[in-house]
Design a protein around this motif. Structure first.
Motif, PDB file in Angstrom:
ATOM      1  N   GLU A  47       0.840  -1.192   0.000  1.00  0.00           N
ATOM      2  CA  GLU A  47       0.000   0.000   0.000  1.00  0.00           C
ATOM      3  C   GLU A  47       0.873   1.239   0.000  1.00  0.00           C
ATOM      4  O   GLU A  47       1.832   1.341   0.745  1.00  0.00           O
ATOM      5  CB  GLU A  47      -0.901   0.018   1.235  1.00  0.00           C
ATOM      6  CG  GLU A  47      -2.121  -0.817   1.079  1.00  0.00           C
ATOM      7  CD  GLU A  47      -3.139  -0.518   2.158  1.00  0.00           C
ATOM      8  OE1 GLU A  47      -3.283   0.650   2.545  1.00  0.00           O
ATOM      9  OE2 GLU A  47      -3.773  -1.476   2.601  1.00  0.00           O
ATOM     10  N   SER A  48       0.486   2.178  -0.893  1.00  0.00           N
ATOM     11  CA  SER A  48       1.206   3.454  -0.950  1.00  0.00           C
ATOM     12  C   SER A  48       0.218   4.583  -0.660  1.00  0.00           C
ATOM     13  O   SER A  48      -0.982   4.440  -0.900  1.00  0.00           O
ATOM     14  CB  SER A  48       1.857   3.647  -2.319  1.00  0.00           C
ATOM     15  OG  SER A  48       0.867   3.681  -3.325  1.00  0.00           O
ATOM     16  N   PRO A  49       0.717   5.667  -0.149  1.00  0.00           N
ATOM     17  CA  PRO A  49      -0.220   6.765   0.152  1.00  0.00           C
ATOM     18  C   PRO A  49      -0.805   7.349  -1.131  1.00  0.00           C
ATOM     19  O   PRO A  49      -0.140   7.441  -2.151  1.00  0.00           O
ATOM     20  CB  PRO A  49       0.648   7.781   0.888  1.00  0.00           C
ATOM     21  CG  PRO A  49       2.035   7.438   0.541  1.00  0.00           C
ATOM     22  CD  PRO A  49       2.075   5.987   0.195  1.00  0.00           C
ATOM     23  N   LYS A  50      -2.064   7.683  -1.052  1.00  0.00           N
ATOM     24  CA  LYS A  50      -2.736   8.282  -2.205  1.00  0.00           C
ATOM     25  C   LYS A  50      -2.200   9.697  -2.427  1.00  0.00           C
ATOM     26  O   LYS A  50      -1.958  10.418  -1.454  1.00  0.00           O
ATOM     27  CB  LYS A  50      -4.247   8.360  -1.974  1.00  0.00           C
ATOM     28  CG  LYS A  50      -4.944   7.047  -2.023  1.00  0.00           C
ATOM     29  CD  LYS A  50      -6.436   7.282  -1.891  1.00  0.00           C
ATOM     30  CE  LYS A  50      -7.179   5.991  -2.014  1.00  0.00           C
ATOM     31  NZ  LYS A  50      -8.614   6.197  -1.880  1.00  0.00           N
ATOM     32  N   PRO A  51      -2.037  10.119  -3.710  1.00  0.00           N
ATOM     33  CA  PRO A  51      -1.616  11.508  -3.948  1.00  0.00           C
ATOM     34  C   PRO A  51      -2.740  12.472  -3.569  1.00  0.00           C
ATOM     35  O   PRO A  51      -3.902  12.242  -3.899  1.00  0.00           O
ATOM     36  CB  PRO A  51      -1.315  11.556  -5.437  1.00  0.00           C
ATOM     37  CG  PRO A  51      -1.931  10.351  -6.028  1.00  0.00           C
ATOM     38  CD  PRO A  51      -2.152   9.363  -4.921  1.00  0.00           C
ATOM     39  N   GLN A  52      -2.379  13.502  -2.867  1.00  0.00           N
ATOM     40  CA  GLN A  52      -3.364  14.480  -2.415  1.00  0.00           C
ATOM     41  C   GLN A  52      -3.429  15.647  -3.409  1.00  0.00           C
ATOM     42  O   GLN A  52      -2.424  16.032  -4.004  1.00  0.00           O
ATOM     43  CB  GLN A  52      -2.964  15.011  -1.030  1.00  0.00           C
ATOM     44  CG  GLN A  52      -2.941  13.948   0.048  1.00  0.00           C
ATOM     45  CD  GLN A  52      -4.336  13.389   0.303  1.00  0.00           C
ATOM     46  OE1 GLN A  52      -5.315  14.115   0.275  1.00  0.00           O
ATOM     47  NE2 GLN A  52      -4.405  12.075   0.529  1.00  0.00           N
TER      48      GLN A  52
END
Length: 95
Positions: free
Chosen positions: A4-9
């Motif tokens: 899991e990678s952080p979603k781009p904001q």
């Protein structure tokens, strides 16, 4: 299993706010630099709008009226030519 990678904001309003601030500061700086010229133009406009006189200044002198020049029928260019003389004949006489 995938990592899991952080979603781009989304960027939000911050770039637009910075751009607007920079543009506003540039406009204020330009107005500040040109303030003397702008004051002169605005002052002249105010003088012309509030004056009771006409916008055309006429000199007050003892010269003849313009009507005298307009009514003059004398033609300096054709003063030596009689009306019945053709121009070609006159040109030959002048040679």
């Amino acid at each position: 299993e995938p990592k899991e990678s952080p979603k781009p904001q989304p960027l939000g309003n911050e770039p637009f706010l910075i751009l607007f601030t920079v543009c506003t500061l540039c406009a204020i700086f330009i107005l500040w630099r040109r303030a003397r010229a702008i004051r002169a133009v605005v002052g002249h406009q105010l003088k012309t709008w509030t004056s009771q006189e006409g916008t055309i200044r006429l000199s007050m002198d003892d010269a003849p009226a313009a009507r005298e020049f307009l009514d003059d029928d004398y033609d300096d260019d054709n003063a030596g030519l009689p009306d019945d003389e053709p121009l070609a004949l006159r040109a030959q006489q002048l040679r």
